[in-house]
Design a protein around this motif. Sequence first.
Motif, PDB file in Angstrom:
ATOM      1  N   ASN A  80       0.898  -1.155   0.000  1.00  0.00           N
ATOM      2  CA  ASN A  80       0.000   0.000   0.000  1.00  0.00           C
ATOM      3  C   ASN A  80       0.933   1.200   0.000  1.00  0.00           C
ATOM      4  O   ASN A  80       1.393   1.646   1.033  1.00  0.00           O
ATOM      5  CB  ASN A  80      -0.868  -0.047   1.262  1.00  0.00           C
ATOM      6  N   ALA A  81       1.255   1.693  -1.204  1.00  0.00           N
ATOM      7  CA  ALA A  81       2.317   2.699  -1.343  1.00  0.00           C
ATOM      8  C   ALA A  81       1.893   4.060  -0.806  1.00  0.00           C
ATOM      9  O   ALA A  81       1.706   4.999  -1.555  1.00  0.00           O
ATOM     10  CB  ALA A  81       2.749   2.795  -2.803  1.00  0.00           C
ATOM     11  N   ARG A  82       1.725   4.147   0.500  1.00  0.00           N
ATOM     12  CA  ARG A  82       1.359   5.419   1.122  1.00  0.00           C
ATOM     13  C   ARG A  82       2.449   5.864   2.083  1.00  0.00           C
ATOM     14  O   ARG A  82       3.194   5.043   2.611  1.00  0.00           O
ATOM     15  CB  ARG A  82       0.029   5.271   1.888  1.00  0.00           C
ATOM     16  N   LYS A 123       5.210   7.358   1.724  1.00  0.00           N
ATOM     17  CA  LYS A 123       6.607   7.123   1.360  1.00  0.00           C
ATOM     18  C   LYS A 123       7.342   8.452   1.199  1.00  0.00           C
ATOM     19  O   LYS A 123       8.555   8.498   1.243  1.00  0.00           O
ATOM     20  CB  LYS A 123       6.688   6.366   0.018  1.00  0.00           C
ATOM     21  N   VAL A 124       6.601   9.513   0.910  1.00  0.00           N
ATOM     22  CA  VAL A 124       7.233  10.814   0.695  1.00  0.00           C
ATOM     23  C   VAL A 124       6.544  11.856   1.575  1.00  0.00           C
ATOM     24  O   VAL A 124       5.393  11.698   1.969  1.00  0.00           O
ATOM     25  CB  VAL A 124       7.169  11.242  -0.801  1.00  0.00           C
ATOM     26  N   HIS A 147       2.112  15.339   4.401  1.00  0.00           N
ATOM     27  CA  HIS A 147       1.515  16.671   4.539  1.00  0.00           C
ATOM     28  C   HIS A 147       0.052  16.666   4.122  1.00  0.00           C
ATOM     29  O   HIS A 147      -0.805  17.241   4.776  1.00  0.00           O
ATOM     30  CB  HIS A 147       2.285  17.684   3.680  1.00  0.00           C
ATOM     31  N   THR A 166      -2.038  14.067   3.916  1.00  0.00           N
ATOM     32  CA  THR A 166      -2.871  13.251   4.796  1.00  0.00           C
ATOM     33  C   THR A 166      -3.137  13.966   6.122  1.00  0.00           C
ATOM     34  O   THR A 166      -4.271  13.990   6.606  1.00  0.00           O
ATOM     35  CB  THR A 166      -2.179  11.893   5.036  1.00  0.00           C
ATOM     36  N   SER A 211       5.337  14.788   0.931  1.00  0.00           N
ATOM     37  CA  SER A 211       4.139  15.474   0.440  1.00  0.00           C
ATOM     38  C   SER A 211       2.878  14.663   0.742  1.00  0.00           C
ATOM     39  O   SER A 211       1.821  15.223   1.006  1.00  0.00           O
ATOM     40  CB  SER A 211       4.255  15.801  -1.055  1.00  0.00           C
ATOM     41  N   ASP A 212       3.007  13.330   0.758  1.00  0.00           N
ATOM     42  CA  ASP A 212       1.864  12.483   1.096  1.00  0.00           C
ATOM     43  C   ASP A 212       1.511  12.655   2.594  1.00  0.00           C
ATOM     44  O   ASP A 212       0.333  12.773   2.961  1.00  0.00           O
ATOM     45  CB  ASP A 212       2.192  11.025   0.771  1.00  0.00           C
TER      46      ASP A 212
END
Lengths: 243, 243
Positions: free
Chosen positions: B174-176, B178-179, B184, B186, B181-182
């Motif tokens: 579940n590629a969440r 990882k960075v 921020h 969420t 910006s994601d």
Amino acid sequence: MAPRWKGKTAEAKALAEPMSVIVSKLQTSLIESNAQGLLSGSAVLLEALPEQTELLYRACIGRPVITAEKKNKQWHQLSFEEALYLCSVLKCIKVAGENECAKSDEEMWHYMVAKRVGFPVLFKAYSHLRRKNWVVRAGSQYGADYVAYRYHPAFVHSEYAVLALPDEDGDDGNARLKVWSDYHCTLRLCGSVAKTLLVLHISRNGEDVVSLSSLEHYSVEERIVTRWNPEVSRENQTMIMKK
Amino acid sequence: MAPRWKGKTAEAKALAEPMSVIVSKLQTSLIESNAQGLLSGSAVLLEALPEQTELLYRACIGRPVITAEKKNKQWHQLSFEEALYLCSVLKCIKVAGENECAKSDEEMWHYMVAKRVGFPVLFKAYSHLRRKNWVVRAGSQYGADYVAYRYHPAFVHSEYAVLALPDEDGDDGNARLKVWSDYHCTLRLCGSVAKTLLVLHISRNGEDVVSLSSLEHYSVEERIVTRWNPEVSRENQTMIMKK
């Protein structure tokens, strides 16, 4: 989506002087004064004359740094993107490293690519939008890479939350929008802050990231992602519009 | 964060009957009636008696399907997680496939794992929270895997947006988050809808996903992610509190 103006006089003020004119004045002024920035960690510091300080503000490039120095000069902090754009695209500043020698554009590039993950793709996105006279600022507040304004942020709210995604997977990988929940999250947030999600798909077209000049061969595909409203294409919608 | 009640009488009603009691009544009733669901695409359909319909509603499991059938029975649509939880954890329903033969838990597992990307990790997260008597619903509205309610959604707003992330990379990925910006994105969204981000890091501990029974050896690490408020630990904050 029309620009969302900040106040009644904003539209007239924004239209009075286009961004291309402001940036062009800034460019001329910096060239004339032989402006030189200093590389400092993850930023570039630039000393500017009062006229340049005004133009930097109006072009929305960098931000002033408070110092106790000479009254007629003002230091500005530029992001990597901003500094490299002024150096390599507008060709109006030089940047010196720690040894006070001016670095070439390629040297700057190597430094920045080594320092910041995904920089080639981010810089391509930044320069792509800036060349089209969009005002581009950091987007971390909205979980995006950038936000884009049609005019100066004093006059309008930003219209787009921008994500720069590499088409190829690799160490530049900005791992966003790979799963639905990320899409849902991003679109819901964009909706709640009245921005449109602009995804810039950037393809290296087989070029490597070794040199700044290879950036010219990258291609940018612009995609806007929004919720589809089934009502828009409905029969009775047309009827309502005719009334 | 305290539960955000919906109306003045909500608290008394919610506390009158704990979720564990409701689920236990549902379990007993379904076992007594030999309840059997039907696998239908990406859902399971379950026919319930009026008493069971009421208990399914109060346990917040499945949703009623409108049909023109017999008055004293009601069809409910269960998600994969809900159906497998009733089958394999509460052991109170059987599920039949297209050939009308009851499937074993392991057969159900294989069907669901093949049909839905990341199902092992999602089901581990769902059952982990349900076992602790949280009410768990789909979280796609908030860009999350689930939302968790302390009581029935009629009484409270959901407290947590839940992301279930596999510790190991793999095809369940579940590629969440990882960075940055994601993160921020969420956290900003969670903030704007008054939820806390609950990240369940799920480790297979070397087990494969072949069998449902291996799920028992998965471990779950719960992490809450919030912005840190520097004021909280500040001297004058203590002074203000003392006043």
